[in-house]
Design an enzyme around this catalytic site. Sequence first.
Site, mmCIF file in Angstrom:
data_model
loop_
_atom_site.group_PDB
_atom_site.id
_atom_site.type_symbol
_atom_site.label_atom_id
_atom_site.label_comp_id
_atom_site.label_asym_id
_atom_site.label_seq_id
_atom_site.Cartn_x
_atom_site.Cartn_y
_atom_site.Cartn_z
ATOM 1 N N ASP A 7 84.037 -50.665 -38.962
ATOM 2 C CA ASP A 7 84.926 -49.748 -38.253
ATOM 3 C C ASP A 7 86.064 -50.558 -37.660
ATOM 4 O OD1 ASP A 7 85.873 -47.299 -37.453
ATOM 5 O OD2 ASP A 7 84.551 -47.097 -35.727
ATOM 6 N N GLY A 8 87.179 -49.894 -37.465
ATOM 7 C CA GLY A 8 88.340 -50.492 -36.835
ATOM 8 C C GLY A 8 88.861 -49.561 -35.766
ATOM 9 N N GLU A 45 90.661 -51.132 -39.858
ATOM 10 C CA GLU A 45 89.664 -50.553 -40.766
ATOM 11 C C GLU A 45 89.566 -51.397 -42.036
ATOM 12 O OE1 GLU A 45 87.620 -48.059 -40.273
ATOM 13 O OE2 GLU A 45 88.539 -46.637 -38.881
ATOM 14 N N ASP A 68 84.100 -45.056 -42.140
ATOM 15 C CA ASP A 68 84.633 -43.728 -41.857
ATOM 16 C C ASP A 68 86.125 -43.657 -42.199
ATOM 17 O OD1 ASP A 68 85.840 -45.120 -39.769
ATOM 18 O OD2 ASP A 68 84.754 -44.081 -38.182
ATOM 19 N N HIS A 118 82.068 -40.963 -35.402
ATOM 20 C CA HIS A 118 81.715 -40.322 -34.127
ATOM 21 C C HIS A 118 80.788 -39.126 -34.326
ATOM 22 C CE1 HIS A 118 84.725 -42.970 -32.448
ATOM 23 N NE2 HIS A 118 85.578 -42.514 -33.336
ATOM 24 N N ASP A 128 81.946 -49.073 -33.966
ATOM 25 C CA ASP A 128 83.031 -48.573 -33.123
ATOM 26 C C ASP A 128 82.998 -49.247 -31.759
ATOM 27 O OD1 ASP A 128 85.220 -46.588 -32.568
ATOM 28 O OD2 ASP A 128 83.774 -45.980 -31.032
#
Length: 149
Positions: A7-8, A45, A68, A118, A128
């Site tokens: 994740d970024g 990301e 994501d 999320h 995250d």
Amino acid sequence: MIDIYTDGAARGNPGPGGYGIILKHNGHTKELSQGYRRTTNNRMELLAVIIGLEALKQGGQKVTIYSDSRYVINAVEKGWLKNWIKIDFKHKKNPDLWKRFWVVYQKHLVHFCWIKGHAGHYENERCDQLAVASSHTNLLVDTYYEKQL
């Protein structure tokens, strides 16, 4: 099989940002993260995927990357990246990272799996957390990006 969760995040876009990665293989888990003083969410990301792949010590690994990021996954799975390479990334964002990605991507057998962000997925939530936390401390300079500004 190696699982890489990524994740970024960026606080502002652009703004301070970071990435978070969880690598899982043979019952072992490793977390990686780093922050940058001025970057974008898409750069983080993509960088998370790159760093995750670069962390693998041997080539030819079967890897599933969970992300994501539609930006990253669609660029690869819909063939956009191959077209960007053909036009040498003319008018495309993040050519430095896409070129770096392409080099490491070709060393492995990579499958992407999109997961909704999320949405309570443990590893995605943890990535995250790592990305956001890293955007607050020990920030590196995203030299390529800052030169473009």
